[in-house]
Design a protein around this motif. Sequence first.
Motif, PDB file in Angstrom:
ATOM      1  N   SER A   9       0.835  -1.217  -0.123  1.00  0.00           N
ATOM      2  CA  SER A   9       0.050  -0.037  -0.173  1.00  0.00           C
ATOM      3  C   SER A   9       0.974   1.206   0.128  1.00  0.00           C
ATOM      4  CB  SER A   9      -1.051   0.015   1.470  1.00  0.00           C
ATOM      5  OG  SER A   9      -1.660   1.217   1.253  1.00  0.00           O
ATOM      6  N   THR A  10       2.141   1.340   0.801  1.00  0.00           N
ATOM      7  CA  THR A  10       2.852   2.177   0.751  1.00  0.00           C
ATOM      8  C   THR A  10       3.695   2.585  -0.655  1.00  0.00           C
ATOM      9  OG1 THR A  10       3.156   1.654   3.117  1.00  0.00           O
ATOM     10  CG2 THR A  10       4.616   3.517   2.330  1.00  0.00           C
ATOM     11  N   LEU A  11       4.100   1.566  -1.005  1.00  0.00           N
ATOM     12  CA  LEU A  11       4.981   1.319  -2.265  1.00  0.00           C
ATOM     13  C   LEU A  11       3.992   2.072  -3.178  1.00  0.00           C
ATOM     14  CD1 LEU A  11       7.432   0.137  -3.883  1.00  0.00           C
ATOM     15  CD2 LEU A  11       5.884  -1.844  -4.401  1.00  0.00           C
ATOM     16  N   THR A  12       2.976   1.648  -3.537  1.00  0.00           N
ATOM     17  CA  THR A  12       1.861   1.993  -4.601  1.00  0.00           C
ATOM     18  C   THR A  12       1.066   3.537  -4.232  1.00  0.00           C
ATOM     19  OG1 THR A  12       0.064   0.664  -3.889  1.00  0.00           O
ATOM     20  CG2 THR A  12       1.604  -0.029  -5.503  1.00  0.00           C
ATOM     21  N   GLY A  13       1.057   3.677  -2.950  1.00  0.00           N
ATOM     22  CA  GLY A  13       0.405   4.899  -2.695  1.00  0.00           C
ATOM     23  C   GLY A  13      -1.240   4.613  -2.777  1.00  0.00           C
ATOM     24  N   ILE A  14      -1.649   3.495  -2.816  1.00  0.00           N
ATOM     25  CA  ILE A  14      -3.157   3.151  -2.826  1.00  0.00           C
ATOM     26  C   ILE A  14      -3.465   2.685  -1.412  1.00  0.00           C
ATOM     27  CG2 ILE A  14      -4.988   2.006  -4.083  1.00  0.00           C
ATOM     28  CD1 ILE A  14      -2.580   1.738  -6.416  1.00  0.00           C
ATOM     29  N   LYS A  15      -4.800   2.947  -1.012  1.00  0.00           N
ATOM     30  CA  LYS A  15      -5.213   2.628   0.290  1.00  0.00           C
ATOM     31  C   LYS A  15      -5.487   0.849  -0.015  1.00  0.00           C
ATOM     32  CE  LYS A  15      -7.567   6.307   2.171  1.00  0.00           C
ATOM     33  NZ  LYS A  15      -8.976   7.002   1.870  1.00  0.00           N
ATOM     34  N   LEU A  16      -5.226   0.529   0.980  1.00  0.00           N
ATOM     35  CA  LEU A  16      -5.520  -1.226   1.023  1.00  0.00           C
ATOM     36  C   LEU A  16      -6.908  -1.618   0.720  1.00  0.00           C
ATOM     37  CD1 LEU A  16      -3.904  -3.936   1.686  1.00  0.00           C
ATOM     38  CD2 LEU A  16      -4.684  -3.758   4.070  1.00  0.00           C
ATOM     39  N   GLU A  17      -7.728  -0.673   1.207  1.00  0.00           N
ATOM     40  CA  GLU A  17      -9.139  -0.975   0.884  1.00  0.00           C
ATOM     41  C   GLU A  17      -9.493  -1.035  -0.716  1.00  0.00           C
ATOM     42  OE1 GLU A  17     -11.487  -0.394   3.463  1.00  0.00           O
ATOM     43  OE2 GLU A  17     -13.339  -1.038   2.403  1.00  0.00           O
ATOM     44  N   ARG A  18      -8.664  -0.282  -1.386  1.00  0.00           N
ATOM     45  CA  ARG A  18      -9.001  -0.442  -2.745  1.00  0.00           C
ATOM     46  C   ARG A  18      -8.046  -1.746  -3.603  1.00  0.00           C
ATOM     47  NH1 ARG A  18      -8.994   5.272  -6.100  1.00  0.00           N
ATOM     48  NH2 ARG A  18     -10.711   6.240  -4.735  1.00  0.00           N
ATOM     49  N   LEU A  19      -7.105  -2.024  -2.933  1.00  0.00           N
ATOM     50  CA  LEU A  19      -6.113  -3.020  -3.356  1.00  0.00           C
ATOM     51  C   LEU A  19      -6.845  -4.246  -3.045  1.00  0.00           C
ATOM     52  CD1 LEU A  19      -2.640  -1.551  -2.458  1.00  0.00           C
ATOM     53  CD2 LEU A  19      -3.642  -1.680  -4.434  1.00  0.00           C
TER      54      LEU A  19
END
Lengths: 468, 581
Positions: B536-546
């Motif tokens: 999540s940090t690496l991609t800057g996307i919230k875990l919720e969306r991943l």
Amino acid sequence: MATETSTPTTPATATTAEITPLPPFSPDLYQRAWASIPHPSLPLIATCHAHSVTVFSLSTLSKHSVLTGGHTRSVRSAAWQPPRGKVSKETKRLRLVTGSFDTTAGVWTWDQGRREERLEREVRMQSGEDNKEEEEEEDEWELTLVLEGHENEVKSVNYSPSGQYLATCSRDKSVWIWEDVGNPNPSSEAKKEEEDEDEDEWETVAVLQEHDGDVKAVAWCPDVPGRKGKYAPPKRYGDDVLASASYDNTVRLWREDGDGEWVCVAVLEGHEGTVWGVAWEGRQREKDKFPRLLSWGADEVVRVWSLKEPEEEEHEEGAAGSGNNPWGFGVPNTMRRSLKEEWECTAVLPKVHKGDIYSVAWSTETGLLASVGSDSVLALYQETANTTTTTTPEKTEEEQTNGDAPTTTTAGGWKVLTTVKSAHGPFEINHITWCKRYDAGSERKGEEEMLVTTGDDGVVRPWQVRIQ
Amino acid sequence: MSAILSVDDLNDFISPGVACIKPIETLPTAAPAASDANPSNEFEVILDGQQPEAKSNAPPAEISLTDCLACSGCVTSAEAVLVSLQSHNEVLNMLDSAPALKLVGPGADGKYSVEGLENSDGKLYVASVSPQSRASLAAACGNGVTEQQASRMIEQLFLGEQGLARGGKWGNKFTWVVDTNTARETTLVLGSDEVLGGSIAPSDRAATPVLTASCPGWVCYAEKTHPYVLPHLSRVKSPQALMGTLLKTSLSRILNISPDRIWHLAVMPCFDKKLEASREELTDAVWAGDGKPGRGVRDVDCVITSKEILMLAASRGLDFFGLPASAPPQTPRFPDPSIHDFLFRPGHRQQSREAGTSGGNMHFILRHLQAKNPGSQIQTVPGRNADVVEYKVVAKSGEVMFKAARYYGFRNIQNLVRKLKPAKASRMPGGKPFGSAKRPAGKGNGLDYGYVEVMACPGGCTNGGGQIKVDDPVVVDRKGLAVKPGPLEQKEWQKEVDEAYFSGGEPDSGAQDDSSDPDVDGISPSHIRNVLTHWSTLTGIKLERLAYTSYREVVSDVGKEKKMTDTERVVQLAGKIGGGW
């Protein structure tokens, strides 16, 4: 096994038969009627037509009650719940399952006891305000459960002999088996309170998808001695056997394998068109042989199928059971043997109909067969002596096609006793059944058998059958 | 075969021409003959990479699998589309479209770069392979070939010089082959946290009982037929979907390339996984866009089944069974060390038999709960057939802490959905309410489960519709069978596949985390959570969306009666199918 005589109760030699129409049930339905199913023990017969079912009394030959408002499309078939457990003389409760083109099957209950109770209550309420007028006659039958699951029109419903299972089939090419897991014994002498509270609960135990086309009909083998007799297949499966008939021109037989799995144990191939229906032999056979099966259909042919009797060596030599099977999985031979049941067509009835045969009824009393179809002809057949298994079906078929149809009245050990033309005028006849007579005209009420035909003209007609 | 969707349904009564609204919108006025024996010929499906074959008359109508998913008109007809849409041919077409992208690096700055971007058709090829597919292929090999050996053969096919690279226009091969078991382990932890309320549970948790949603046949059926169960579906993505998102998000962000430059192939035991891959919920519209499902770049571009691996090899003139089971060639490091270690951890976890053949979602939850409650026990209550089993976690005190069940197969699913169905008002005036639900009186609602593992196939995923069956000519030939195998032989065959599935490697000593959360069934939940956080940090996307997904009721007019009367309908149908009443 080459030369068997037919059962002693059948008149061994040819006789003459006379079929005469009795006054139809009243009132006329004035719309296409699909089938009339007699109650297994009571003088009632249920006729499916349009979105409803009309129950007629066999005593008065008039309307007894109506099941209506439960289906949004035509009701194609119906089945009475067989009596379960000890049947009290005063059976106050009836249960009918309906199969409808609206994709569902309905479970209906008619509860005389509850009805009386309600009447009492209403009488009591009569003194005060009454807003329940409209409920009067119509709620004799109560739709207590809807069985949902089929994707398309339900074509046929049928109860297993014990009432434990219900089979439904549909244009979605599947056959479903449901188990009644509610009150296991509704007609026993349970306390009234319990009876009121009993649950309607069904479970889907199998969804059989091996047919390649619309499944037209399902029928359970009746609980005759032959079902478990010495000629029955080895005890690998449960006792219940289901037959299904399909647009794919085949009949399939299904059994439960002991692990809760329903498997196809035989595929009966031979019809050259849609198989419209199947019926089991309900009369005990000599030596308690396994019941035979009838199938009929769009190819205007009625076929008789018999379970191939095991030969002695096969009992000894396991490997012979399924022929040359060099299967390499280390399955014990005994496991492999007769996984499939071998059924063969042992007779083809003389050809009478010119058009689809829709229904054939096999008498449990006399063993006589009666068929109807799109040509509005009603035909009656009798099995002749000494020819039960000697004629090969191929040969008889040839005989039929070569000879002139009307003159060939005997084939495959069966002969045509008589036919009635235009039995429903120009209309197609959708169904025929044998049932007991209870009407005033009968000399032997509850014993004498008659035929009942159901047609596109909305007429449900009883026929007197006289054999000499 | 999948109980719900199977290739055998291709000659369905309602051919797509009759039931599908889409062709009516786009087809020329001359509708195809409905009596056409082969429904799949009635329209064409166009997808990138697929060369439309010259067909006789009508110009092709474009129907995507996504259209089919949006329509409840025909469950079975969608199959016709999906089979032609994602196939081994498409894999070959994609490989031949342009020279593959090449990963270069790491350079002096520790960064990776990509070569070949100037050709806009160039892709980076990645394959993920399910353990059930490896088991199926191992069984087909016979001679005691293990799942790991089959795994190496598959890697040789995708990565090796003797594999797909031997032919084709550009001699392209795949850059990586990954094991969906790694994604599986992640979904197990996510699923357990969702049900037991762990630290990474989604904000809107599924209603109890939570139902497994990794089986696409089941999800598709629920969305089209029983929308009332949707709130119960686990929101955790399936391993296939999660792997897709992981690969596409991390590679596109690290390498700074568009996600459509990564072509992700999944090898699955199941045809319905093709349906899943086409879901709008599983595209970059969700993780890169506004978070709403939409037609973006898919996380999984193509799914082929175990059996199609054989067809893929054969189409390149290769004998799959002749491929070496030796260690495959070295592949480049994944351009992120943590994800590399996660994806390419040496050795893999032993599949435990109690977990079943479908990944073991329920088993992991039970084990997780047991681990949190020392002294508790898992009890098993067999159901009415092999595909129904009830489980209880009983505390040391004897108190039942948690109940769960396994419901596999279409017929058993019927009984589950019936119990979940809200009671309807009676159709009869004055009648009792009826419904498939039990009466409230008596035994009570039999569904006090916290979790139900639902799979469409009897026997679970090793018995998936895309697996190699015993009556497949390949098996018949390799085993030297002289007669057509029947149901019993299939049962025996299934045992061999299951055996291969459970043959999985040496028990994993694993990277033990020094944390408060102990390992569960060979998986360290804290390690998984760390990886998720890193991702999540690496991609800057919230875990919720991943990591989570959503479901929606599929409604359509198709099949509903419009102005047509029953009679007209029947006449129409009867005319078309010849079936009549």
